[in-house]
Design a protein around this motif. Structure first.
Motif, PDB file in Angstrom:
ATOM      1  N   SER A   5      38.981 -22.401   8.576  1.00 22.00           N
ATOM      2  CA  SER A   5      39.308 -23.695   9.161  1.00 22.00           C
ATOM      3  C   SER A   5      38.894 -23.714  10.617  1.00 22.00           C
ATOM      4  N   ASN A  11      46.088 -23.661   9.606  1.00 22.09           N
ATOM      5  CA  ASN A  11      45.817 -22.407   8.927  1.00 22.09           C
ATOM      6  C   ASN A  11      47.082 -21.543   8.818  1.00 22.09           C
ATOM      7  N   LYS A  56      42.448 -15.275   7.175  1.00 20.39           N
ATOM      8  CA  LYS A  56      42.194 -16.370   8.117  1.00 20.39           C
ATOM      9  C   LYS A  56      40.929 -16.099   8.920  1.00 20.39           C
ATOM     10  N   HIS A  58      38.090 -18.498  11.579  1.00 18.70           N
ATOM     11  CA  HIS A  58      37.626 -19.759  12.148  1.00 18.70           C
ATOM     12  C   HIS A  58      36.111 -19.737  12.286  1.00 18.70           C
TER      13      HIS A  58
END
Length: 193
Positions: A5, A11, A56, A58
């Protein structure tokens, strides 16, 4: 599998909901002590050791000097590497809200602090927003084009129907859900951060 994301798109909250519903830790390609201290213990795991459900990332949307030079070739390799193999949950938030929230985070250096919006330096924000919208679009486009198995979740749907969205996602990922965990999560949908 990545949990990709743009920063400040929900997130960490989605990780909270997934962990609550599935009973399995999620991890991160970064280490954020504040997120770890809030109960996301998978944060401290090596994201490639196989002990966490989603990791996770980015992509290259974090504004650091090194990411400026990450080419399309780097981005494709990152998505298709042997850790993600093109597999991701892609969390998308309205770009205006995500970019403003990321600017707030960059300005306050906290997950919960807030800047006074009437005092935002216009030139500074314009430069930030221009770079941010490019990166917001890039992460979505890259994963949709170069990913091989991408599950899309919209932040706004998550806000409106958190339990339905997370249970649907976990079923798509092939996980069995414990109804008691889901019932508990209905009472505590917001998390700490």
């Amino acid at each position: 599998m990545a949990l990709a994301s743009f920063p400040r798109s929900g997130n960490t909250w989605l990780r909270y909901l997934i962990e609550g519903a599935a009973g399995v830790f999620t991890g991160s390609v970064y280490f954020d002590e504040r997120i770890y201290n809030s109960g996301h213990y998978g944060e401290a795991r090596n994201y490639s050791d196989g002990t966490t459900l989603l990791q996770k990332t980015h992509h290259r949307a974090i504004f650091k000097r090194i990411t400026r030079n990450f080419s399309l070739k780097w981005r494709i390799r990152y998505i298709r590497n042997n850790k993600f193999n093109g597999r991701a949950v892609l969390l998308i938030r309205n770009p205006f809200e995500a970019i403003l929230s990321y600017y707030n985070f960059q300005s306050t250096k906290t997950h919960t602090g807030a800047i006074n919006e009437t005092y935002i330096p216009i030139d500074d924000f314009e430069q930030f927003a221009y770079r941010a919208i490019t990166r917001w679009y890039e992460i979505i486009e890259d994963w949709l084009i170069y990913g091989s198995e991408v599950h899309v979740v919209f932040y706004e749907d998550l806000v409106d129907h958190p339990i339905q969205v997370v249970t649907h996602l976990l079923r798509e990922l092939g996980l069995q859900l414990d109804p008691k965990r889901v019932d508990c999560l209905r009472k505590f949908t917001t998390g700490i951060l």
